[in-house]
Design an enzyme around this catalytic site. Structure first.
Site, PDB file in Angstrom:
ATOM      1  N   LEU A 160       0.832  -1.205   0.000  1.00 19.48           N
ATOM      2  CA  LEU A 160       0.000   0.000   0.000  1.00 19.48           C
ATOM      3  C   LEU A 160       0.864   1.251   0.000  1.00 19.48           C
ATOM      4  O   LEU A 160       1.854   1.324   0.727  1.00 19.48           O
ATOM      5  CB  LEU A 160      -0.879   0.031   1.260  1.00 19.48           C
ATOM      6  CG  LEU A 160      -1.658  -1.242   1.601  1.00 19.48           C
ATOM      7  CD1 LEU A 160      -2.335  -1.091   2.947  1.00 19.48           C
ATOM      8  CD2 LEU A 160      -2.673  -1.537   0.507  1.00 19.48           C
ATOM      9  N   GLY A 260      13.656  14.385  -8.011  1.00 19.66           N
ATOM     10  CA  GLY A 260      13.263  15.361  -6.989  1.00 19.66           C
ATOM     11  C   GLY A 260      14.280  15.402  -5.867  1.00 19.66           C
ATOM     12  O   GLY A 260      15.453  15.055  -6.059  1.00 19.66           O
ATOM     13  N   CYS A 267       8.941   3.869   4.855  1.00 16.74           N
ATOM     14  CA  CYS A 267       9.229   2.556   4.251  1.00 16.74           C
ATOM     15  C   CYS A 267      10.568   2.495   3.530  1.00 16.74           C
ATOM     16  O   CYS A 267      11.438   1.706   3.914  1.00 16.74           O
ATOM     17  CB  CYS A 267       8.105   2.179   3.304  1.00 16.74           C
ATOM     18  SG  CYS A 267       6.501   2.221   4.098  1.00 16.74           S
TER      19      CYS A 267
HETATM   20  C1  UGA Z   1       6.036   2.539  -0.497  1.00 18.57           C
HETATM   21  C2  UGA Z   1       5.695   1.578  -1.645  1.00 18.57           C
HETATM   22  O1  UGA Z   1       5.409   2.334  -2.826  1.00 18.57           O
HETATM   23  C3  UGA Z   1       4.500   0.698  -1.296  1.00 18.57           C
HETATM   24  O2  UGA Z   1       4.269  -0.246  -2.339  1.00 18.57           O
HETATM   25  C4  UGA Z   1       4.808  -0.034   0.019  1.00 18.57           C
HETATM   26  O3  UGA Z   1       3.717  -0.825   0.424  1.00 18.57           O
HETATM   27  C5  UGA Z   1       5.103   0.965   1.111  1.00 18.57           C
HETATM   28  O4  UGA Z   1       6.240   1.769   0.702  1.00 18.57           O
HETATM   29  C6  UGA Z   1       5.435   0.210   2.384  1.00 18.57           C
HETATM   30  O5  UGA Z   1       6.430  -0.504   2.400  1.00 18.57           O
HETATM   31  O6  UGA Z   1       4.626   0.230   3.306  1.00 18.57           O
HETATM   32  P1  UGA Z   1       5.052   4.876   0.380  1.00 18.57           P
HETATM   33  O7  UGA Z   1       6.234   4.918   1.289  1.00 18.57           O
HETATM   34  O8  UGA Z   1       3.701   5.161   0.920  1.00 18.57           O
HETATM   35  O9  UGA Z   1       4.928   3.426  -0.328  1.00 18.57           O
HETATM   36  O10 UGA Z   1       5.275   5.946  -0.750  1.00 18.57           O
HETATM   37  P2  UGA Z   1       5.740   5.980  -2.281  1.00 18.57           P
HETATM   38  O11 UGA Z   1       4.632   6.473  -3.093  1.00 18.57           O
HETATM   39  O12 UGA Z   1       6.367   4.721  -2.702  1.00 18.57           O
HETATM   40  O13 UGA Z   1       6.832   7.125  -2.206  1.00 18.57           O
HETATM   41  C7  UGA Z   1       7.997   7.004  -1.395  1.00 18.57           C
HETATM   42  C8  UGA Z   1       8.909   8.189  -1.561  1.00 18.57           C
HETATM   43  O14 UGA Z   1       9.502   8.189  -2.865  1.00 18.57           O
HETATM   44  C9  UGA Z   1       8.211   9.545  -1.429  1.00 18.57           C
HETATM   45  O15 UGA Z   1       9.037  10.414  -0.683  1.00 18.57           O
HETATM   46  C10 UGA Z   1       8.076  10.043  -2.846  1.00 18.57           C
HETATM   47  O16 UGA Z   1       8.053  11.445  -2.949  1.00 18.57           O
HETATM   48  C11 UGA Z   1       9.349   9.463  -3.463  1.00 18.57           C
HETATM   49  N1  UGA Z   1       9.255   9.283  -4.940  1.00 18.57           N
HETATM   50  C12 UGA Z   1       8.357   8.409  -5.455  1.00 18.57           C
HETATM   51  C13 UGA Z   1      10.113   9.993  -5.763  1.00 18.57           C
HETATM   52  O17 UGA Z   1      10.958  10.789  -5.307  1.00 18.57           O
HETATM   53  N2  UGA Z   1      10.043   9.782  -7.122  1.00 18.57           N
HETATM   54  C14 UGA Z   1       9.159   8.923  -7.673  1.00 18.57           C
HETATM   55  O18 UGA Z   1       9.161   8.781  -8.921  1.00 18.57           O
HETATM   56  C15 UGA Z   1       8.296   8.212  -6.817  1.00 18.57           C
END
Ligand code: UGA
Length: 441
Positions: A160, A260, A267
């Site tokens: 999630l 970024g 996580c």
């Molecule tokens: C992440 C995973 O995407 C989930 O599948 C997983 O279940 C979860 O960890 C967990 O282990 O519980 P989450 O931490 O909620 O989810 O957020 P993400 O959407 O994955 O983003 C994580 C970080 O990466 C954020 O700081 C976001 O800004 C950054 N990010 C994401 C980027 O800098 N670039 C991107 O292209 C995508």
């Protein structure tokens, strides 16, 4: 099915409420009495789109209840999900103290078959340890070969994303079932049947590894594009165009290629650390992941350097921060890049103002000497620059003409390339606009 959820942090709460929503009878337990009282009153302790509505609905229908007693949950649930925290220790290892405590309590209170499912993110082979802990804590009358009660332990990692957790639960790409028996597989398949999703059935260790490997791979994608962004700045490329061109290759895919200020949250940083440690313990030096981590740290440092370079003197400048949470649609501040960036600028004597649509109350516990304001226009008032750190949708719609009118200097550092579609407009309004991997307007 009667399901117990132990631990109502992010994962446990979303899982519990969503399992109730798809028809199960769910009891959630947590040691935090305050949290349980709030939940009983229908108050959602986290901001997650859509969650409070289904919480209210399922409390009303008595499909979800809350308690402080693991004993109660163990007695009445056929299936028990462990969703307690697994924070990082100083050395990077996952701290499994809570998992052990819970396994012990389950063992002590078991009186017939139970399926215990680990939902928390844990290193490979934790399931086996949970099984052993339950076994040695069973009541005396159930110990010994003939009288023993049967139970199963399984791994069912969650995928999630915060901010879209309810949607992700209801629409999973796959559900991973790490099982040791047909009985456990059958129960888990039954639980998730209403979702009609693709199931991947593996052994327990593989399921645990799928979780760590998936998060680490996504973190690797982010660090990769951030490294490419650095090169774009030097050679005059545009990282958005590069990501687009790469992402159209189906083998690569466009998602998680947004450059970024780096990844944060509860996580990726923790799971990458834990995977590096797990590799180390297995005798493998996971240099690739160590570099992923370094690139992520460097990304913040080079952004700070850019700000320092363009502002020249940071001391006494008023800086407005647009967005504090580690990503949009959440109030979560854990490992948010805003923390290191704001603290570095404060250390240089900057005066910080900040606005975030959701995270201010959590941010207040983290920062001192930050003036929190209620909207972006009050934020901009008197600022020497604005720094965008979280890509909240509302920031794309801002009236930058109005904002320029109240700023001291019209300068924007866009740490998420969020305003890229308004680049030309910003330029014509007279802004200095700096972004990541896209050169300078
Ligand atoms: C992440 C995973 O995407 C989930 O599948 C997983 O279940 C979860 O960890 C967990 O282990 O519980 P989450 O931490 O909620 O989810 O957020 P993400 O959407 O994955 O983003 C994580 C970080 O990466 C954020 O700081 C976001 O800004 C950054 N990010 C994401 C980027 O800098 N670039 C991107 O292209 C995508």
């Amino acid at each position: 099915m009667k399901i117990g959820i132990i631990g109502v942090g992010y994962v446990g709460l979303v899982t519990g409420i969503c399992l109730a929503e798809i028809g199960h009878d769910v009891t959630c337990v947590d040691i935090d009495t305050d949290k349980i009282t709030r939940l009983k009153n229908g108050e959602c302790p986290i901001y997650e789109p859509g969650l409070d509505e289904i919480l209210a609905k399922n409390i009303k229908k008595k499909k979800v209840t809350f308690t402080n007693s693991i004993k109660e949950v163990t007695k009445k649930s056929e299936v028990i999900f462990i969703a307690v925290g697994t924070p990082s220790k100083k050395c990077g290892d996952a701290d499994l103290t809570y998992v052990e405590n819970v396994a012990r309590e389950i063992g002590r209170n078991m009186d017939s078959y139970r399926l215990i499912v680990e939902k928390s993110t844990v290193p490979a082979a934790t399931g086996k340890r949970i099984e052993h802990t339950i076994e040695i804590n069973l009541p005396k009358k159930y110990q010994g070969k003939s009288k023993k009660i049967e139970f199963d332990v399984a791994s069912n990692p969650e995928f999630l994303r915060e901010g879209s957790a309810v949607y992700d639960f209801m629409n999973p790409d796959r559900i991973v079932l790490g099982v040791q028996s047909k009985r456990a597989e059958k129960i888990l398949r039954e639980i998730y049947k209403p979702l009609n999703a693709k199931m991947v059935v593996t052994n327990m260790n593989s399921a645990e590894l799928i979780k760590h490997a998936s998060n680490s791979f996504l973190a690797t994608k982010i660090s990769f594009i951030n490294a490419v962004a650095q090169i774009c700045d030097y050679v005059g490329g545009d990282v958005l165009e590069v990501a687009e061109g790469m992402g159209l290759d189906k083998r690569i895919g466009r998602s998680f290629l947004d450059a970024g200020v780096g990844y944060g949250g509860s996580c990726f940083p923790k799971d990458v650390d834990a995977f590096v440690r797990l590799a180390e313990k297995s005798g493998y030096d996971f240099k690739l992941l160590k570099e992923v981590r370094n690139i992520n740290e460097d990304q913040k440092l080079s952004f700070i350097k850019l700000i320092e370079d363009k502002l020249w003197i940071v001391k006494n400048k008023t800086i407005g921060i647009l967005g504090l949470s580690f990503k949009p649609n959440t109030d979560d501040m854990r490992s948010a890049p805003s923390i290191d960036i704001i603290k570095a600028l404060q250390a240089e004597g900057a005066k910080i103002k900040a606005y975030d649509p959701q995270a201010v109350s959590k941010a207040k516990d983290i920062f001192s000497n930050v003036a929190f304001v209620k909207d972006p226009y009050s934020l901009a008032k008197g600022c020497d620059c604005l720094i965008l750190l979280t890509e909240w949708a509302e920031f794309k719609e801002l009236n930058f003409k109005k904002i320029k009118g109240v700023m001291n200097h019209a300068t924007i550092f866009d740490g998420r390339n969020h305003l890229s579609s308004r680049k030309e407009e910003l330029k014509s309004l007279g802004y200095e606009y700096y972004s990541i991997g896209r050169g300078i307007v």
